[in-house]
Design an enzyme around this catalytic site. Structure first.
Site, mmCIF file in Angstrom:
data_model
loop_
_atom_site.group_PDB
_atom_site.id
_atom_site.type_symbol
_atom_site.label_atom_id
_atom_site.label_comp_id
_atom_site.label_asym_id
_atom_site.label_seq_id
_atom_site.Cartn_x
_atom_site.Cartn_y
_atom_site.Cartn_z
ATOM 1 N N GLY A 1 0.765 -1.295 0.150
ATOM 2 C CA GLY A 1 -0.101 0.128 0.066
ATOM 3 C C GLY A 1 1.373 1.214 0.018
ATOM 4 N N HIS A 2 1.713 1.249 0.556
ATOM 5 C CA HIS A 2 2.834 2.194 0.996
ATOM 6 C C HIS A 2 3.567 2.439 -0.654
ATOM 7 C CE1 HIS A 2 3.009 1.239 5.148
ATOM 8 N NE2 HIS A 2 2.382 2.172 5.543
HETATM 9 P P1 AMP Z 1 0.467 4.383 8.026
HETATM 10 O O1 AMP Z 1 2.004 4.039 7.818
HETATM 11 O O2 AMP Z 1 -0.061 3.529 8.372
HETATM 12 O O3 AMP Z 1 0.092 6.100 8.728
HETATM 13 O O4 AMP Z 1 0.184 4.820 6.776
HETATM 14 C C1 AMP Z 1 0.988 6.053 5.520
HETATM 15 C C2 AMP Z 1 -0.204 6.139 3.979
HETATM 16 O O5 AMP Z 1 0.107 4.710 3.728
HETATM 17 C C3 AMP Z 1 -1.511 6.498 4.575
HETATM 18 O O6 AMP Z 1 -1.625 7.957 3.862
HETATM 19 C C4 AMP Z 1 -1.959 6.007 4.660
HETATM 20 O O7 AMP Z 1 -3.201 5.741 4.334
HETATM 21 C C5 AMP Z 1 -1.760 4.940 3.539
HETATM 22 N N1 AMP Z 1 -2.288 2.934 3.063
HETATM 23 C C6 AMP Z 1 -1.665 2.298 4.580
HETATM 24 N N2 AMP Z 1 -1.955 1.511 4.122
HETATM 25 C C7 AMP Z 1 -2.243 1.253 2.833
HETATM 26 C C8 AMP Z 1 -3.303 0.637 1.836
HETATM 27 N N3 AMP Z 1 -3.904 -0.742 2.690
HETATM 28 N N4 AMP Z 1 -3.609 1.157 0.403
HETATM 29 C C9 AMP Z 1 -3.299 2.122 0.716
HETATM 30 N N5 AMP Z 1 -2.849 3.125 1.228
HETATM 31 C C10 AMP Z 1 -2.198 3.257 2.302
#
Ligand code: AMP
Length: 298
Positions: A41-42
């Protein structure tokens, strides 16, 4: 650590100097904020960022102020070497991986808070969470000063809160929301999925299944909010998941649809639920998003 066009900085001064220098060369700076433990996702966000500018900055920072006192801040995964490899492979140019002291200097006293949109959904169970998010994102914006910043729709409320903050504070920054990336079986990718036991991982599949059923029911004309909510709540509880919330809400304003009301043509369906002790969130916009399990879902 520096190679041709990939480097890692750990201080505010170094990050700002790199971004200033890139701008002076006529580059457009793009930011992808993350907390690390990077997954596909990232990676998709970083790849998408390359379409929006010529210096792609990824921040990796486990932000203490967005965790509640009994949440997983100290045990949140921090696989920094693997994360740097994901960033490099995805085409990032600069990783900003600061310490807590860099981002929260001793004696700092400033917080950024968005009202309204933060009240329901995740804001109800995590009352200080979004203040932590908007504070750290403001700090990152002030250091990197990107033209564009990318966020995932997986954290739908967070995306809307940041868009509201940027609009209210007149940040000259375009916020791009990117689609949720899922495992082949539909589970939304999350850094917290690694906490799940094998059984909890199986149970968690009830989330994309329930969302898929709701997408199809809404597509088939179901407009009773209570019927749609009961469909999701029932599926979660049958799988043994403890729900935090399941709501229908306006996709931009995040105002809740009354449980005895009618679901509009386009409406956010968002939920948080625990599989074991791991809190998972997911969402779809009914009338817009495809079913998470694909068109063959039934
Ligand atoms: P985090 O590291 O969880 O704070 O996420 C960092 C960024 O990655 C944020 O903008 C999240 O929304 C995005 N993100 C996390 N998981 C996913 C996913 N499965 N699909 C798309 N974006 C994601």
């Amino acid at each position: 650590m520096t190679t041709n066009d990939f480097s890692v900085v750990a201080t505010v001064a170094d990050c700002r100097a790199r971004c200033d220098a890139a701008r002076a060369e006529g580059k457009t700076v793009v930011l992808v904020p993350t907390m690390g433990a990077l997954h596909l996702g990232h990676r998709r966000l970083i790849e998408a960022a390359r379409n929006h500018g010529s210096l792609v900055v990824v921040s990796i920072f486990v932000n203490p102020t967005q965790f509640g006192p009994n949440e997983d801040f100290s045990r949140y995964p921090r696989p920094i070497e693997a994360d740097l490899e994901v960033c490099r492979a995805a085409g990032a140019h600069l990783v900003f991986a600061p310490s807590v002291e860099q981002m929260y200097a001793p004696g700092e006293r400033t917080r950024v808070r968005v009202d309204g949109l933060t009240r329901e959904m995740c804001g109800r169970a995590r009352p200080t969470h979004f203040e932590g998010v908007t504070t750290i994102v403001t700090k990152l914006f002030a250091i990197v000063w990107p033209k564009v910043a990318l966020f995932g729709r997986k954290d739908y409320q967070q995306l809307r809160v940041i868009q509201k903050m940027v609009s209210d504070l007149h940040f000259p920054i375009t916020i791009v929301g990117c689609p949720t990336v899922r495992e082949a079986d539909g589970l939304a990718l999350s850094s917290r999925n690694r906490y799940l036991s094998a059984e909890e991982r199986v149970a968690a599949l009830a989330i994309p299944e329930a969302l898929s059923r709701a997408v199809l029911a809404h597509r088939d004309g179901e407009r009773s909010a209570s019927a749609l909510l009961r469909m999701v709540e029932g599926a979660l509880s049958r799988a043994g998941l403890r729900q935090d919330y399941v709501v229908l809400a306006h996709p931009e304003l995040l105002e809740l649809v009354a449980a005895d009301g009618r679901a509009p043509e386009r409406v956010l369906l968002a939920l948080a639920a625990f599989s074991g002790t791991t809190r998972l969130i997911d969402n779809v916009v009914l009338g817009e998003d495809p079913p998470p399990l694909g068109e063959a879902a039934s």
